[in-house]
Design a protein around this motif. Structure first.
Motif, PDB file in Angstrom:
ATOM      1  N   LYS A   1      40.832 -25.616 -33.800  1.00 50.98           N
ATOM      2  CA  LYS A   1      40.166 -25.696 -32.486  1.00 50.98           C
ATOM      3  C   LYS A   1      41.056 -25.110 -31.397  1.00 50.98           C
ATOM      4  N   LEU A   2      40.427 -24.441 -30.443  1.00 48.65           N
ATOM      5  CA  LEU A   2      41.146 -23.925 -29.292  1.00 48.65           C
ATOM      6  C   LEU A   2      41.307 -25.021 -28.238  1.00 48.65           C
ATOM      7  N   GLN A   3      42.448 -25.000 -27.570  1.00 40.57           N
ATOM      8  CA  GLN A   3      42.625 -25.867 -26.401  1.00 40.57           C
ATOM      9  C   GLN A   3      41.876 -25.234 -25.223  1.00 40.57           C
ATOM     10  N   SER A   4      41.998 -23.901 -25.130  1.00 36.40           N
ATOM     11  CA  SER A   4      41.259 -23.158 -24.095  1.00 36.40           C
ATOM     12  C   SER A   4      41.153 -21.708 -24.528  1.00 36.40           C
ATOM     13  N   GLY A   5      40.338 -20.935 -23.795  1.00 37.01           N
ATOM     14  CA  GLY A   5      40.127 -19.530 -24.138  1.00 37.01           C
ATOM     15  C   GLY A   5      38.812 -19.343 -24.877  1.00 37.01           C
ATOM     16  N   GLU A   6      38.551 -18.114 -25.277  1.00 35.71           N
ATOM     17  CA  GLU A   6      37.262 -17.791 -25.907  1.00 35.71           C
ATOM     18  C   GLU A   6      37.429 -16.697 -26.948  1.00 35.71           C
ATOM     19  N   ILE A   7      36.644 -16.781 -28.005  1.00 35.94           N
ATOM     20  CA  ILE A   7      36.622 -15.741 -29.039  1.00 35.94           C
ATOM     21  C   ILE A   7      35.180 -15.278 -29.195  1.00 35.94           C
TER      22      ILE A   7
ATOM     23  N   GLY B   1      53.100 -17.138 -35.010  1.00 38.82           N
ATOM     24  CA  GLY B   1      51.752 -17.607 -34.683  1.00 38.82           C
ATOM     25  C   GLY B   1      50.651 -16.730 -35.253  1.00 38.82           C
ATOM     26  N   LYS B   2      50.999 -15.862 -36.191  1.00 38.54           N
ATOM     27  CA  LYS B   2      50.002 -14.919 -36.735  1.00 38.54           C
ATOM     28  C   LYS B   2      48.901 -15.661 -37.506  1.00 38.54           C
ATOM     29  N   THR B   3      49.313 -16.530 -38.430  1.00 38.64           N
ATOM     30  CA  THR B   3      48.336 -17.264 -39.247  1.00 38.64           C
ATOM     31  C   THR B   3      47.522 -18.231 -38.383  1.00 38.64           C
ATOM     32  N   THR B   4      48.176 -18.858 -37.412  1.00 42.28           N
ATOM     33  CA  THR B   4      47.470 -19.761 -36.487  1.00 42.28           C
ATOM     34  C   THR B   4      46.356 -19.009 -35.765  1.00 42.28           C
ATOM     35  N   THR B   5      46.657 -17.792 -35.331  1.00 42.66           N
ATOM     36  CA  THR B   5      45.652 -16.956 -34.651  1.00 42.66           C
ATOM     37  C   THR B   5      44.470 -16.694 -35.583  1.00 42.66           C
ATOM     38  N   MET B   6      44.767 -16.353 -36.842  1.00 45.75           N
ATOM     39  CA  MET B   6      43.706 -16.109 -37.830  1.00 45.75           C
ATOM     40  C   MET B   6      42.833 -17.339 -38.024  1.00 45.75           C
ATOM     41  N   HIS B   7      43.477 -18.518 -38.142  1.00 45.11           N
ATOM     42  CA  HIS B   7      42.729 -19.761 -38.350  1.00 45.11           C
ATOM     43  C   HIS B   7      41.835 -20.076 -37.152  1.00 45.11           C
ATOM     44  N   ALA B   8      42.333 -19.738 -35.964  1.00 46.94           N
ATOM     45  CA  ALA B   8      41.532 -19.967 -34.751  1.00 46.94           C
ATOM     46  C   ALA B   8      40.285 -19.089 -34.769  1.00 46.94           C
TER      47      ALA B   8
ATOM     48  N   VAL C   1      46.402 -22.618 -28.463  1.00 52.60           N
ATOM     49  CA  VAL C   1      46.246 -23.514 -29.610  1.00 52.60           C
ATOM     50  C   VAL C   1      47.502 -24.386 -29.706  1.00 52.60           C
ATOM     51  N   TYR C   2      47.278 -25.679 -29.926  1.00 54.88           N
ATOM     52  CA  TYR C   2      48.394 -26.620 -30.104  1.00 54.88           C
ATOM     53  C   TYR C   2      48.380 -27.172 -31.525  1.00 54.88           C
TER      54      TYR C   2
END
Length: 239
Positions: A55-61, A42-49, A12-13
């Protein structure tokens, strides 16, 4: 106990800042899993993702076997994944009761089921019942945190994302909030907890991940990490 949430190599950027770098972790059904780390890790950023707000730049959830990384936030809530945001964000002009009703807005299962969940939330959080007709803005910080949790529970979630629930609360209230988290989990809700109070988080979690500047540095059983020398020095204030 299968995997309920699976985060695979997400990036995420924020503008040109690479905030989350190839982060992978999972949460099994029925667990409490915590992400600990310093401010800006980056904890909150991870939650928002996860909840579809970034939006993710790459990867999958994946959640319950379904890919949610390109899904809109309101659709993710409908799947039973609810977030309690950092800073509570209650509707201060609305009453406690109205705030809770807002939590049920995505539901399609009729008045009786929703009323049962009101009763469940008030049993779990009796302080909210006493204040059900008060504007949310008049509640204390701890009560607003309870209300934010109650509102998320009104979505009837299978999994709850909790972002810094102890922030700004007195030690006594922190204990109470963590007791409630434990009870929510016992009632069958899986929990992903982001928390700066690493000591409390590791006490209630099954497993934990340590996030440092956007990458996972350590992972393991919560008891194992609570006894780890590096974790004790960096996050538990132990020499």
């Amino acid at each position: 106990m299968g995997e309920m949430l699976s985060v695979k190599n997400i990036n995420v950027y924020y503008g040109s800042i690479h905030a989350i770098k190839d982060v992978s972790f999972h949460v099994n059904e029925g667990e409490i899993v915590t992400l600990i780390g310093a401010n800006g890790a980056g904890k909150t950023t991870t939650m928002h993702a996860i909840s579809g707000l970034l939006k993710l730049q790459s990867g999958e959830i994946d959640y319950c076997g379904q890919t949610i990384s390109k899904m809109e936030a309101h659709k993710i809530i409908r799947l039973g994944l609810a977030q309690v945001p950092e800073g509570r964000r209650v509707f201060s002009g609305l009453t406690v009761q109205q705030n809770l009703q807002m939590g049920a807005y995505t539901r399609r299962d009729g008045k009786e089921a929703i009323q049962n969940d009101f009763d469940m939330v008030f049993d779990l959080l009796p302080r909210l019942k006493e204040r059900r007709n008060q504007p949310a803005g008049t509640l204390s910080g701890g009560e607003q945190q309870m209300l934010a949790m109650g509102r998320a529970l009104m979505c009837k979630p299978k999994m709850l994302l909790l972002d810094e629930p102890s922030m700004g609360l007195s030690p006594l209230l922190v204990k109470e909030i963590f007791k409630i988290i434990r009870q929510v989990n016992r009632n069958g809700v899986t929990v992903l907890l982001v928390e700066q109070n690493a000591k409390m988080a590791l006490e209630i979690a099954n497993r934990a991940y340590v996030l440092e500047t956007g990458t996972i540095k350590m992972e393991g059983e919560a008891t194992e990490l609570a006894n780890n020398i590096e974790v004790r020095k960096a996050y538990l204030g132990c020499e």
